[in-house]
Scaffold this active site. Structure first.
Site: not given
Length: 296
Positions: A100, A195
């Site tokens: 990710n 994030d």
């Protein structure tokens, strides 16, 4: 600090921005469209490459190529011919996981995380590729790993548990092992999800807020000092770029937005830039030359 759109890409899940100095360009990805993007801010020229699977990031390597984090593991990426060559799969027993987010520290160590692609199971872990081997960094597993970011002196790592809304601060020992994680920042429930994160030259931490309409800057003690609002809800990650690392580039996403939401934020998924009033620090270059795992 008024962001402007600098590139229209309509990314489903724009992520992983990184300034590559040797290329004088910003690189980023669209995870869900399996695309790698390159943007030259001097000429406004853009290029794109198709990846063989979901791609979370690309980062420069010491041999002049790039390393990419795909759902199927680490790959060597050659922009010249667009090829992706499998390099190492850290989780062959977890086919529902994907890579990710990642960073390279000043010592050339690659730090990267994995996550459950369905965003439900606690199977995401942080890994370190250094000194010829890839190893679990030893942090508790989470559903979605994000960040990571490492201080300029390579002694502190910041690791994000996105669904837990926490950014952790972790000491890094000389051998790359990690000390005890301490809670650095907690994002309140109505402010979106933390994030990707990055550090600036003042050792302050910037984080994108998915569903939070902006980016935030926190001082070294974890206190909120700046909020920059964007015209889109899903803000993923910031990178410092330009010849003086004085421009903040921000990736965004259309993922999860219905037709009504997209009508209200037509720039969702595009690349933005603004003057942050502070410079970034040079990014590291991954040293994978003596990796012992070989091609998998």
């Amino acid at each position: 600090m008024v962001p402007e759109r600098v590139l229209s890409v309509g990314a489903t899940l724009g992520e992983g921005p990184v300034w590559v100095a040797r290329d004088a360009a910003l690189w980023f990805v669209d995870i869900k469209q399996n695309r790698v993007h390159r943007f030259d801010p001097a000429t406004r020229a853009a290029q794109a490459w198709d990846a063989p699977d979901q791609v979370g990031w690309v980062l420069p390597t010491t041999d002049g190529a790039m390393i990419a984090g795909l759902k199927t593991g680490l790959h060597r990426f050659l922009p010249a011919d667009g090829s992706f060559t499998p390099f190492h799969d850290p989780e062959p027993a977890l086919p529902d996981n994907r890579l990710n987010d990642a960073t390279v520290d000043a010592r050339g160590r690659l730090w990267f995380g994995t996550m459950d692609d369905r965003e439900t199971d606690t199977t995401g872990r942080l890994y370190r590729l250094a000194d010829g081997r890839c190893a679990d960094a030893g942090l508790d597993p989470v559903v979605i790993t994000n960040g990571p970011a490492v201080s300029a002196d390579a002694r502190t790592l910041y690791h994000t548990d996105t669904l837990g809304r926490v950014i952790w601060r972790v000491p890094v020992n000389d051998d790359g092992s990690l000390g005890r994680a301490e809670r650095h920042v907690t994002i309140e429930d109505d402010a979106g999800y933390p994030d990707g994160c990055v550090l600036d030259a003042d050792d302050c931490l910037w984080t994108g807020l998915f569903g939070g309409w902006g980016v935030r800057r926190y001082d070294p003690a974890g206190r909120l000092i700046t909020t920059v609002r964007l015209p889109v809800a899903n803000v993923t990650k910031l990178a410092f770029g330009g010849p003086d690392l004085g421009t903040a580039f921000v990736t965004t996403a259309r993922k999860g937005l219905d037709a009504a939401a997209l009508a209200g934020q037509p720039l969702a998924g595009d690349l933005f830039a603004f003057d942050p009033g502070v410079a970034g620090v040079p990014g590291g270059i991954a040293d994978i030359s003596n990796f012992e795992g070989g091609v998998e």
